[in-house]
Every structure is written in C-alpha cells, then in structure tokens.
Motif scaffolding. Structure first.
Motif, mmCIF file in Angstrom:
data_model
loop_
_atom_site.group_PDB
_atom_site.id
_atom_site.type_symbol
_atom_site.label_atom_id
_atom_site.label_comp_id
_atom_site.label_asym_id
_atom_site.label_seq_id
_atom_site.Cartn_x
_atom_site.Cartn_y
_atom_site.Cartn_z
ATOM 1 N N ARG A 1 3.688 10.967 2.684
ATOM 2 C CA ARG A 1 2.623 10.241 1.988
ATOM 3 C C ARG A 1 2.108 11.001 0.775
ATOM 4 N NH1 ARG A 1 -0.875 8.576 6.979
ATOM 5 N NH2 ARG A 1 -2.445 9.536 5.679
ATOM 6 N N SER A 2 2.110 12.339 0.849
ATOM 7 C CA SER A 2 1.630 13.117 -0.308
ATOM 8 C C SER A 2 2.589 12.971 -1.492
ATOM 9 C CB SER A 2 1.451 14.590 0.066
ATOM 10 O OG SER A 2 2.685 15.178 0.397
ATOM 11 N N LEU B 1 2.480 7.990 -7.369
ATOM 12 C CA LEU B 1 1.584 6.891 -7.749
ATOM 13 C C LEU B 1 0.550 7.360 -8.768
ATOM 14 C CD1 LEU B 1 1.032 5.017 -4.383
ATOM 15 C CD2 LEU B 1 2.080 4.093 -6.462
ATOM 16 N N ALA B 2 0.025 8.556 -8.582
ATOM 17 C CA ALA B 2 -0.960 9.081 -9.534
ATOM 18 C C ALA B 2 -0.346 9.157 -10.929
ATOM 19 C CB ALA B 2 -1.462 10.452 -9.078
ATOM 20 N N GLY C 1 -6.578 1.067 2.943
ATOM 21 C CA GLY C 1 -5.751 1.406 1.794
ATOM 22 C C GLY C 1 -6.040 0.511 0.609
ATOM 23 N N VAL D 1 4.372 10.268 -2.182
ATOM 24 C CA VAL D 1 4.076 8.942 -2.742
ATOM 25 C C VAL D 1 2.765 8.979 -3.516
ATOM 26 C CG1 VAL D 1 3.585 6.527 -2.173
ATOM 27 C CG2 VAL D 1 5.420 7.739 -0.979
ATOM 28 N N SER D 2 1.778 9.658 -3.004
ATOM 29 C CA SER D 2 0.485 9.752 -3.697
ATOM 30 C C SER D 2 0.629 10.422 -5.059
ATOM 31 C CB SER D 2 -0.522 10.536 -2.855
ATOM 32 O OG SER D 2 -0.867 9.799 -1.719
ATOM 33 N N ARG D 3 1.409 11.513 -5.117
ATOM 34 C CA ARG D 3 1.628 12.186 -6.405
ATOM 35 C C ARG D 3 2.353 11.281 -7.389
ATOM 36 N NH1 ARG D 3 2.884 16.398 -3.115
ATOM 37 N NH2 ARG D 3 5.126 16.089 -3.387
ATOM 38 N N ARG E 1 0.840 -1.196 0.000
ATOM 39 C CA ARG E 1 0.000 0.000 0.000
ATOM 40 C C ARG E 1 0.882 1.255 0.000
ATOM 41 N NH1 ARG E 1 -2.532 -4.132 2.207
ATOM 42 N NH2 ARG E 1 -4.776 -4.277 2.173
ATOM 43 N N SER E 2 0.302 2.352 -0.385
ATOM 44 C CA SER E 2 1.070 3.602 -0.482
ATOM 45 C C SER E 2 1.676 3.997 0.862
ATOM 46 C CB SER E 2 0.204 4.726 -1.037
ATOM 47 O OG SER E 2 -0.881 4.999 -0.181
ATOM 48 N N THR E 3 0.958 3.766 1.957
ATOM 49 C CA THR E 3 1.511 4.121 3.272
ATOM 50 C C THR E 3 2.734 3.269 3.604
ATOM 51 O OG1 THR E 3 -0.071 2.634 4.356
ATOM 52 C CG2 THR E 3 -0.673 4.960 4.219
ATOM 53 N N GLU F 1 -4.371 0.094 -8.840
ATOM 54 C CA GLU F 1 -4.874 -0.280 -7.517
ATOM 55 C C GLU F 1 -5.713 -1.527 -7.698
ATOM 56 O OE1 GLU F 1 -6.994 3.277 -6.489
ATOM 57 O OE2 GLU F 1 -5.223 4.158 -5.562
#
Length: 143
Positions: A64-65, A71-72, A90, A67-69, A52-54, A82
């Motif tokens: 985490r932000s 991953l997007a 998650g 990683v989120s960017r 998971r991203s976390t 996903e």
C-alpha cells in the motif's frame, strides 16, 4: 512438473515480462513520462473510476505504501485526483482531464505496438491468442 512443461512455462514468463516492459517503455509519453507502475495504476483508475488505493494495491499485489507514493506523484502531476466520499472508507480516485488524455495517448501507442506485432498473424491466430491470454489472466485472478 516435467522439464519440457517447465521450460515452456519459463518461456511464457520471460515473454510476458519482456513484452510488458518494452511496450510500456515504448508508450512512455515524452510530455508525461510515466513508470510502468504509474501507467498500471492509471489504467486501473481509467477502467474503474472510483477505485481506492487499497483496491489498486490488492489488484497488482503491491504494498500500500508503494501505491500511495505513486498516487502522490500522479496527483502532483495533475493526472489523478481524489473525489469526495461520504462513507469514510478511503478516497475514490479518478483521472483528471490531463490524466485521461495521457492515459489514452499511452493506450493508443500500446495498441499500435500490439497491432504491429500481430500484423503477420491470421485473424484466427489473433483470436486464439486473445482467448488464451484472457484465460491465463482469469486463472491468475482465481489464485
């Protein structure tokens, strides 16, 4: 820490950073040019499908932000997806077929670079270096 040990420690740091940056830059696939962070995230997903991203953020000590960017962007490129999750904790991640291909191309390129650097070394030197790097990495995980 005495001066000589501190100098050696700094040399290790400089070498690890330079090797990583050069290797990942050399391995950038022209078809799918990925940043060092994106390549690292893809490696984590390839090695641990369902991560998971976390978990990735914790693994690389990233926000985490960030990683989120990343991953997007990887999802938009069609390299990561996903997967459905019933636990609500998650969303598990996996590489798409294109993502696995891009990852394997980058890994093959990196392996060639490492092998070229190690070519003049003896088998014993390579084994010792691998052992020492694994020990170094395990120590980092413990802290």
């Amino acid at each position: 820490m005495d001066k000589e040990r501190q100098d050696h420690s700094m040399s290790v740091l400089r070498s690890l950073v330079a090797i990583t940056r050069r290797g990942l830059a050399d391995a950038r696939d022209e078809e799918t040019p990925l940043s060092m962070t994106e390549q690292s995230i893809m490696m984590a997903i390839a090695e641990q499908p369902g991560i998971r991203s976390t978990d990735i953020a914790r693994m690389f000590r990233l926000n985490r932000s960030t990683v989120s960017r990343q991953l997007a962007a990887l999802i938009r490129l069609g390299l990561v997806r996903e997967t459905p999750n019933d636990t609500g904790r998650g969303r598990p991640l996996e590489l798409t077929e294109d993502g696995a291909d891009a990852f394997h191309r980058a890994l093959t390129s990196l392996q060639r670079i490492v092998e070229a650097h190690l070519a003049p070394w003896s088998d014993g030197e390579v084994a010792r270096f691998a052992h020492d790097l694994e020990r170094f990495d395990r120590t980092a995980d413990a802290s």
